[in-house]
Enzyme design. Structure first.
Site, PDB file in Angstrom:
ATOM      1  N   GLY A 105       0.862  -1.172   0.000  1.00  0.00           N
ATOM      2  CA  GLY A 105       0.000   0.000   0.000  1.00  0.00           C
ATOM      3  C   GLY A 105       0.896   1.218   0.000  1.00  0.00           C
ATOM      4  N   GLU A 106       0.696   2.083   0.947  1.00  0.00           N
ATOM      5  CA  GLU A 106       1.545   3.271   1.073  1.00  0.00           C
ATOM      6  C   GLU A 106       2.041   3.329   2.521  1.00  0.00           C
ATOM      7  OE1 GLU A 106       3.154   5.518  -0.831  1.00  0.00           O
ATOM      8  OE2 GLU A 106       3.833   6.046   1.169  1.00  0.00           O
ATOM      9  N   SER A 107       3.349   3.082   2.666  1.00  0.00           N
ATOM     10  CA  SER A 107       3.893   2.912   4.015  1.00  0.00           C
ATOM     11  C   SER A 107       3.750   4.171   4.878  1.00  0.00           C
ATOM     12  CB  SER A 107       5.354   2.482   3.935  1.00  0.00           C
ATOM     13  OG  SER A 107       6.098   3.406   3.164  1.00  0.00           O
TER      14      SER A 107
ATOM     15  N   CYS B  46       6.080  -5.467   0.426  1.00  0.00           N
ATOM     16  CA  CYS B  46       6.243  -4.134  -0.170  1.00  0.00           C
ATOM     17  C   CYS B  46       6.172  -3.032   0.891  1.00  0.00           C
ATOM     18  CB  CYS B  46       5.243  -3.947  -1.305  1.00  0.00           C
ATOM     19  SG  CYS B  46       5.757  -2.653  -2.437  1.00  0.00           S
TER      20      CYS B  46
ATOM     21  N   ARG C 239      12.835   3.217  -0.254  1.00  0.00           N
ATOM     22  CA  ARG C 239      11.477   3.306  -0.786  1.00  0.00           C
ATOM     23  C   ARG C 239      11.526   3.650  -2.258  1.00  0.00           C
ATOM     24  NH1 ARG C 239       8.382   7.842   0.523  1.00  0.00           N
ATOM     25  NH2 ARG C 239       6.278   7.181   0.042  1.00  0.00           N
TER      26      ARG C 239
ATOM     27  N   ARG D 125       6.224  -0.033  -7.430  1.00  0.00           N
ATOM     28  CA  ARG D 125       6.895   1.023  -6.642  1.00  0.00           C
ATOM     29  C   ARG D 125       7.576   0.396  -5.411  1.00  0.00           C
ATOM     30  NH1 ARG D 125       2.192   2.702  -8.033  1.00  0.00           N
ATOM     31  NH2 ARG D 125       1.287   2.576  -5.963  1.00  0.00           N
TER      32      ARG D 125
ATOM     33  N   HIS E   5       4.823  -8.599  -4.438  1.00  0.00           N
ATOM     34  CA  HIS E   5       3.422  -8.834  -4.032  1.00  0.00           C
ATOM     35  C   HIS E   5       2.959 -10.253  -4.365  1.00  0.00           C
ATOM     36  CE1 HIS E   5       2.074  -4.654  -3.177  1.00  0.00           C
ATOM     37  NE2 HIS E   5       3.090  -4.341  -3.957  1.00  0.00           N
TER      38      HIS E   5
ATOM     39  N   GLU F 124       0.576 -11.830  -3.251  1.00  0.00           N
ATOM     40  CA  GLU F 124      -0.899 -11.936  -3.185  1.00  0.00           C
ATOM     41  C   GLU F 124      -1.542 -11.616  -4.531  1.00  0.00           C
ATOM     42  OE1 GLU F 124       0.904  -9.547  -2.168  1.00  0.00           O
ATOM     43  OE2 GLU F 124      -0.078  -7.615  -2.522  1.00  0.00           O
TER      44      GLU F 124
END
Ligand code: GLN
Length: 202
Positions: free
Chosen positions: A49-51, A81, A110, A140, A176, A178
Site C-alpha cells: 500500500g503506502e507505508s 512491499c 522506498r 513502486r 506482491h 498476493e
C-alpha cells in the site's frame, strides 16, 4: 490440528487480496485495526500500500505500540512491499517524519526502482521455495540496501539487489505474492506460523 488465525493489518493497502489467499489456504482471517484484534491472531501480514499512510494510521489508531510489543513477543509477521518498509530499521527516501517499526535489521530504499520503471514483473529464484522460480510483481517497490548480521536474504534480483528476507519471526518481500496465483510465499509464512504455535521458533 488446531486451525490457525492470521491477521491482515487493515489500515490501508491490499488487505482484501491477502485475506483471499489466506482463505484459500484454509486459514482463519482477521482484519486488524485495533490493539484488541492483535490478541486474537497467531500471525500477521502487513500488506502493500503506502507505508507513510500506514505509519500515520497505525499511530492514530493506537495500534503501533501494541504491534511492536506483539512482534517483540514473537508474533510471526510477514510484510509485503509497504509492509517490508514498515518493518525495516531505517527507511531511505521516506517522507518527512515517517517512522518504521524497526523489527527487521535492514535498511530499505522506498520506491527504489524510480518513476521510470516503477512496476515490473520477473521470474525470481527463491531457494527456500524450490522450483519453479516465482513470478514476482514489483509495484513502486523497495529494495534492501543494508542487511544486518542476523538477517537472511531469501531472494535477489539478477543485479544482486535483495528483495526477500527473514530474521527470527519476521519475513518480508519487496514484491506482491498476493497478486499472482502462486501462493508458495503465503504457504511458507503459514508454515512458520504453524511452527510458532506448536511451540517452536517461527
Ligand atoms: N511505494 C510504496 C510505499 O512507499 C510501496 C508500494 C507498494 O506497497 N506497492 O509504501
Amino acid at each position: 490440528m488446531k486451525s490457525l488465525t492470521i491477521g491482515v493489518l487493515a489500515l490501508q493497502g491490499d488487505v482484501r487480496e491477502h485475506a483471499a489467499v489466506l482463505d484459500e489456504l484454509g486459514v482463519g482471517v482477521v482484519r486488524v485495526r485495533r490493539a484488541e484484534e492483535l490478541g486474537t491472531i497467531d500471525g500477521l501480514i502487513i500488506p502493500g500500500g503506502e507505508s507513510s499512510v500506514m505509519d500515520k494510521l497505525s499511530r492514530s489508531f493506537g495500534v503501533r505500540e501494541p504491534l511492536l510489543a506483539a512482534i517483540a513477543d514473537g508474533l510471526p509477521v510477514y510484510g509485503t512491499c509497504a509492509g517490508m518498509i514498515m518493518l525495516s530499521h531505517e527507511i531511505l527516501d521516506g517522507i518527512n517524519g515517517q517512522q518504521s517499526l524497526d523489527a527487521l535489521d535492514v535498511d530499505v530504499r522506498r520506491n527504489a526502482f524510480g518513476s521510470q520503471v516503477d512496476s515490473f514483473e520477473t521470474e525470481l529464484d527463491v531457494p527456500v521455495l524450490g522450483d519453479p522460480p516465482l513470478h514476482a510483481v514489483f509495484i513502486r517497490a523497495p529494495v534492501v540496501e543494508r542487511l544486518g548480521d542476523g538477517v537472511t536474504a531469501l531472494a535477489t534480483l539478477d543485479d544482486g539487489r535483495i528483495v526477500a528476507v527473514e530474521q527470527g519471526n519476521v519475513l518480508a518481500t519487496s514484491f506482491h505474492p498476493e497478486m499472482t496465483g502462486d501462493h508458495r510465499f503465503h504457504e511458507y509464512f503459514v508454515e512458520r506460523v504453524r511452527r510458532a504455535v506448536a511451540g517452536g521458533v517461527a
